[in-house]
Every structure is written in C-alpha cells, then in structure tokens.
Design an enzyme around this catalytic site. Structure first.
Site, short mmCIF file in Angstrom:
data_model
loop_
_atom_site.label_atom_id
_atom_site.label_comp_id
_atom_site.label_asym_id
_atom_site.label_seq_id
_atom_site.Cartn_x
_atom_site.Cartn_y
_atom_site.Cartn_z
N GLU A 1 8.89 -4.01 10.86
CA GLU A 1 9.26 -2.56 10.07
C GLU A 1 9.38 -1.55 11.25
O GLU A 1 8.73 -1.62 12.36
CB GLU A 1 8.07 -2.01 9.31
CG GLU A 1 8.43 -0.60 8.84
CD GLU A 1 7.48 -0.16 7.74
OE1 GLU A 1 6.49 -0.96 7.35
OE2 GLU A 1 7.62 0.96 7.32
N LYS B 1 -1.18 -9.38 2.87
CA LYS B 1 -0.47 -9.03 3.86
C LYS B 1 -1.40 -7.87 4.86
O LYS B 1 -1.84 -7.21 4.17
CB LYS B 1 0.97 -8.59 3.51
CG LYS B 1 1.71 -7.74 4.86
CD LYS B 1 3.01 -7.32 4.61
CE LYS B 1 3.05 -6.18 4.00
NZ LYS B 1 2.60 -4.81 4.55
N ASP C 1 0.79 -1.28 0.01
CA ASP C 1 0.06 -0.17 0.03
C ASP C 1 0.87 1.07 0.03
O ASP C 1 0.44 2.47 -0.09
CB ASP C 1 -1.06 0.02 1.15
CG ASP C 1 -0.39 -0.04 2.51
OD1 ASP C 1 0.92 -0.24 2.66
OD2 ASP C 1 -1.06 -0.08 3.55
N GLU D 1 -1.57 -5.64 8.83
CA GLU D 1 -0.99 -4.78 9.87
C GLU D 1 -1.70 -5.19 11.12
O GLU D 1 -2.87 -5.06 11.13
CB GLU D 1 -0.93 -3.63 9.59
CG GLU D 1 0.04 -3.16 8.27
CD GLU D 1 0.15 -1.34 8.04
OE1 GLU D 1 -0.33 -0.95 9.05
OE2 GLU D 1 0.78 -1.27 6.94
O1 KIV Z 1 3.72 -0.98 1.62
C1 KIV Z 1 4.76 -1.48 1.72
O2 KIV Z 1 5.36 -1.41 0.80
C2 KIV Z 1 5.22 -2.13 2.86
C3 KIV Z 1 6.57 -2.39 3.03
C4 KIV Z 1 7.38 -1.02 3.35
C5 KIV Z 1 6.69 -3.38 4.02
O3 KIV Z 1 4.26 -2.58 3.50
#
Ligand code: KIV
Length: 296
Positions: A190, A121, A53, A123
């Site tokens: 991160e 993915k 994102d 969070e």
């Molecule tokens: O959105 C993204 O690019 C990420 C990375 C920084 C891990 O989540």
C-alpha cells in the site's frame, strides 16, 4: 484468476500461485463489511474479499483504523460469511491484536476464522515473523501488508507514501522477503512508488496486491465504498470511482421525502386492505379502503 460463474470458492493455494509473470490474470480484491456488499463483490467475480479494518473509517465513522476491535471485525466477517461468497474471505487483524504475543495473535486470529474468514491479514515486515510463523503453525493462512500501514499512522506522521528513499525501499524489499519466508501466501503493498512495487513483485514467488502501488503488482485491491462512490469526499489519487452511489442515494432519498410530503406515497398498490366483510362490520365503507372493501 478465474472469473467463470461456476468456479466455486477461490482457495488459498489458488491465490498463492497467482503470479502474473506465470501467466495468471491479475488478482481482484475488494473490501466488504456486510452480507449485501459481500454478495455484490462475489457476483462481480472478484477473487478475494477483504474484511478490512478500514471498517473503522468507511463504516463506523472513525478518523483512523485504530479503534476497531477483534469483536468488531468478527461481527462484520460473520455477516460477510453468511452471504456465502465465492471469494476467498480475508479478515484484518486489527491494531494490538497481534502486537503483544504470539499466543494472543493466534487466539485473536482464531476468532476471525471461526467468524467466517479463511485467512487473516496483518501489517508489518520482519518484526512480525514470529506472529506469522505462529499463525502458520496453527494452520491459519496469512496475508502480509507492507508500505503505508494505516495502523502505524502516528509512527508514520500521517497517511504518507512510504519507501521513497533508497534505505526505506531496501527495507521494504527485505520485509517482503521476510514475510514470504515466514509463510504469507500473498502480500498487500500500500502507498509505495510503482517502481518499488515492481521490484518486490519480481523478487517474490507469492503474489503482491497493490493499493496506491501502481500497475506492477499481481493484483489490485480497493475499498468497496471508494469503488462505488458511496462517499463523495475527495479520494486519494489511486482511487478510481466506478459508481456515484452517494449522489444516486441522496437523489433517491430526496424523491422519497418529496413523495411522502406530497401524499403520493404510498398509493393503493402499495397498501394492504381489509376484505369487504370485515370493512362492512367495522363500518369502514366511508373510508378509502380500496377495491376489496368497496360495497358490491
Ligand atoms: O483495511 C483495508 O481496507 C485494507 C486495504 C486498504 C488493503 O487494509
């Protein structure tokens, strides 16, 4: 992981078992948002592409990641998928696509899988366990993301390094165990101190993929535009630049403009021409229409 040219597509089980302590090479993940980018990342031998994102900030010009939608990520995931990369393609579930209910989470993740991702993915830690479980139930592989979670930018008070206090570090470690136990096959760490990333990496059986989390992870991820220097703005200290594409591109575009203005572009070899019969019938011999149109 493997970097042989004929390796085939990297799979979820292959990533899930990639622990450096078991002898695996560190995992390489790079973001990509379109077909040419995906082809470049794939040809580089990276293991995973993340359609992150971060799209919001590095491609669409927003100040944070909160404005991208499932449809935006799906649009870019489809472009990445059409490049048929050898990498495992992971797409980010954007803000508010997995916060309201498990049913919404699965529906939104399905949009990204149908667009071309092999995994999603999301969070957050223990509080995301119901969503992760629902995705696993729906056969959708999940990568966790802990520490500096950009979708929480307002709650964190900015993009700040996390898990610096004793309590916050213990919470991060517990969150990492929770997302692993819920079924995540990897977790991105991160913006956390290197020491804490090392403790989490040792504590988990699934690989950790760091960004701004030091060297003690099972892999590293960086944003495509940061690696290549597509923007020349000051980058966070964890970014190492391997290219200067912004400067190279401005120089190339400046040269193009200069050639147009001086009349040296296009030249004869860059132009199409009439054959001589048509040129003659149109009365164009007086013009510089090139060799094929000149009188015999
Ligand atoms: O959105 C993204 O690019 C990420 C990375 C920084 C891990 O989540």
């Amino acid at each position: 992981m493997s970097t042989t040219p004929e390796r085939g597509r990297v799979s979820v089980p292959a990533v899930a078992s990639s622990k450096v302590r078991s002898g695996s090479d560190p995992l390489v993940m790079v973001t990509a948002y379109d077909a040419p980018g995906a082809r470049m990342v794939s040809e580089s031998g990276a293991d995973m592409i993340l359609v992150g994102d971060s799209l919001a900030m590095v491609v669409l010009g927003y100040d944070d990641t909160l404005s991208v939608t499932v449809d935006d990520i799906a649009h870019h995931t489809a472009a990445v998928g059409r490049a048929k990369p050898d990498c495992l393609v992971v797409a980010d579930l954007p803000w508010l696509s997995y916060h309201t209910s498990t049913a919404d989470t699965v529906r939104n993740a399905a949009v990204l899988i149908r667009a071309g991702a092999q995994a999603v993915k999301l969070e957050g830690g223990a509080k995301r366990v119901p969503m992760i479980s629902a995705l696993i139930d729906a056969e959708i592989p999940v990568v966790g993301h802990l520490g500096l979670t950009p979708q929480s930018v307002h709650a964190m008070g900015g993009f700040r390094v996390q898990a610096k206090s004793d309590e916050a570090a213990r919470t991060l470690i517990a969150d990492a165990r929770a997302v692993q136990d819920a079924g995540c096959f990897a977790v991105v760490l991160e913006g956390v101190p290197s020491e804490i990333a090392g403790v989490v990496t040792d504590a988990l059986d699934i690989p950790t993929i760091g960004i701004g989390a030091g060297a003690h992870c099972d892999g590293q991820v960086l944003v495509f535009h940061d690696v290549l220097g597509i923007e020349d703005r000051l980058a966070p200290k964890f970014v190492r630049r391997y290219g200067a594409i912004h400067a190279d591109s401005v120089a190339a575009l400046t040269a193009f403009g200069a050639d147009v203005r001086s009349g040296s572009f296009p030249d004869e070899s860059e132009s199409y021409h009439l054959n001589s019969a048509v040129a003659e019938s149109l009365g164009l011999y007086g013009r510089a229409v090139g060799a094929t149109a000149s009188p015999g």
